[in-house]
Design an enzyme around this catalytic site. Structure first.
Site, mmCIF file in Angstrom:
data_model
loop_
_atom_site.group_PDB
_atom_site.id
_atom_site.type_symbol
_atom_site.label_atom_id
_atom_site.label_comp_id
_atom_site.label_asym_id
_atom_site.label_seq_id
_atom_site.Cartn_x
_atom_site.Cartn_y
_atom_site.Cartn_z
ATOM 1 N N THR A 135 0.704 -1.093 0.087
ATOM 2 C CA THR A 135 0.196 -0.118 -0.016
ATOM 3 C C THR A 135 0.752 1.515 -0.064
ATOM 4 O OG1 THR A 135 -1.678 -1.219 1.323
ATOM 5 C CG2 THR A 135 -1.751 1.148 1.118
ATOM 6 N N GLU A 249 -3.572 -13.470 1.416
ATOM 7 C CA GLU A 249 -3.966 -12.302 2.054
ATOM 8 C C GLU A 249 -5.489 -12.086 2.170
ATOM 9 O OE1 GLU A 249 -2.360 -8.896 3.302
ATOM 10 O OE2 GLU A 249 -3.194 -7.637 1.785
#
Ligand SMILES: Cc1cc2nc3c(=O)[nH]c(=O)nc-3n(C[C@H](O)[C@H](O)[C@H](O)COP(=O)(O)OP(=O)(O)OC[C@H]3O[C@@H](n4cnc5c(N)ncnc54)[C@H](O)[C@@H]3O)c2cc1C
Length: 400
Positions: A135, A249
């Site tokens: 991110t 994930e």
């Protein structure tokens, strides 16, 4: 007809071996203090004990029991894994590597033999801690729009950019980084993934304070020179490589025992008359039972996904469904418990809090969990793509 599952004598013997080993190794010494609810409150001494515990577990072959021995796994069967997990669940040892352990899929599938020996083996042996750097401040769920740049320079790459929300406590040994390697290539064909030592010159980080002290960070790269041998897969293959980690994930591994059971524990405490509540009577009981049913379904979906993952069943929407239902359950449980318990669900006061503060933490944690591992809405986008309800039709990436 009797459907009861029984363990064999050999399995029960193995369980006893695991139990004896854990009794000797999995009790954190009381002198180190209670294990905190929020991971950033872990003390340095506790962290060193946790690291040593996982190192011993890894060298025993029980950290990643079913992974191949030549890469640091245990080379054991799913039955062994189930017994180890069931026994480990009886102890409250905090996690070592989450979420950096999703790097395992990328290294296992796309890593060279040298990378597997150098990077994968120490993870599976419990020797190294990895942080996962995807991110960025301007790139969240739209991960393909990242801008952190790696420029080729001789045999190395020079990385510049900023990542945020990166989870971990104390310091990592390795960083799993997604970067732009070719800004002129089309979207998804312009990225590279690196598995790099965390102590290279030019890497720094600061703590990012969120509503749960889960250990998120900003990470800065200033002219960081990363050697070529840290590139996992091809120079512009990063998107494909990362998809395998994203499957993990997004819930593909499932869980046998790992789901928080705050509702089950609350039902028990309620039965024992230990719950202070503003709500009473049949309506309150019904609300608690609704929450109990949902939490049971949540655990069953996690177990079903665990079984699919470990028996290598083809997965499609199953991982994201597991992740989404877990998050949905947390949000709805938080609402139920707030209505049932009123201010008792919101206090950390030692006299009035419930389940040693886990109910209050659940109020904050449910909100925060909607954005870890991509976001709650994106789980639904992925599910829609995999069941054919979307313009695009996706299949799950490989994880083994
Ligand atoms: C506790 C925690 C731990 C984390 N750990 C890590 C980590 O270790 N490493 C890492 O790289 N990242 C990590 N993250 C980051 C996480 O992956 C991002 O927060 C997530 O991808 C969402 O990005 P964003 O917060 O920038 O939201 P944005 O991408 O800005 O989205 C904002 C909102 O818009 C919604 N939205 C956006 N696009 C769509 C769409 N197409 N359809 C429907 N809704 C949409 C989103 O769901 C969200 O609610 C962590 C985050 C948290 C909260």
């Amino acid at each position: 007809m009797n459907f009861e599952l029984r363990y064999t004598k050999a399995q029960e013997d193995f369980r006893q071996e695991v139990r004896d080993w854990l009794d000797a190794n999995a009790h954190m010494p009381p002198a180190l203090g209670a294990i905190p609810l929020e991971s950033m409150d872990t003390t340095r001494e506790q962290w060193e004990w946790i690291r040593e515990f996982y190192r011993k577990l890894g060298h025993q072959g029980w950290f990643y029991p079913t992974m191949p021995k030549e890469y640091g796994g245990g080379g054991l069967s799913l039955d062994h894994e189930i017994i180890i997990q069931e026994e480990l669940a009886r102890y409250k040892v905090p996690s070592l590597n989450s979420p950096g352990n999703v790097a395992i899929a990328a290294l296992y599938i796309y890593g060279t033999e040298e990378q597997k020996q150098r990077f994968l083996k120490p993870i599976l042996l419990g020797e190294t801690v990895t942080w996962q750097l995807w991110t960025e401040p301007d790139s969240g769920v739209d991960l393909a729009s990242i801008t952190t740049r790696a420029v080729k320079d001789g045999d190395d790459y020079i990385i510049n950019g900023t990542k945020n929300y990166i989870s971990g406590i104390f310091e990592p040994d390795y960083l799993n980084i997604l970067v732009v390697t070719d800004p002129h290539a089309p979207r998804h064909a312009n990225l590279g993934q690196f598995y790099s030592p965390a102590n290279l010159p030019g890497i720094s980080w600061v703590y990012q304070d969120l509503i749960v002290k889960g250990g998120q960070h900003f990470i800065f790269f200033e002219d960081v020179r990363v050697p070529r041998e840290c590139l996992v897969g091809g120079e512009t293959e990063g998107w494909r490589v990362t998809q395998s980690s994203l499957e993990l994930e997004h819930g593909a591994e499932g869980s046998l025992t790992g789901r928080e059971n705050v509702v089950g524990d609350l039902v028990q405490a309620w039965r024992e008359g230990k719950v202070h509540s503003l709500a009473h009577g049949a309506a309150a009981q019904e609300r608690l039972v609704d929450a109990y049913i949902r939490s049971t379904i949540n655990r069953l979906i996690a177990r079903r996904t665990f079984w699919m993952f470990h028996t290598k069943q083809p997965q499609s929407y199953h991982g994201p469904q597991n992740l989404w239902f877990g998050r949905e359950t947390r949000i709805r449980t938080a609402d139920d418990l707030l209505d049932l318990l009123g201010p008792h669900a919101l206090t950390t006061d030692p006299e009035w809090r419930l389940l040693d503060g886990r109910v209050e933490l659940g109020q904050r944690g449910a909100a925060m969990a909607t954005h870890g591992a991509g976001s709650y809405e994106i789980d639904k986008v992925i599910i829609a793509r995999r069941v054919g309800l979307s313009r695009t039709r996706d299949v799950a990436a490989p994880t083994h």
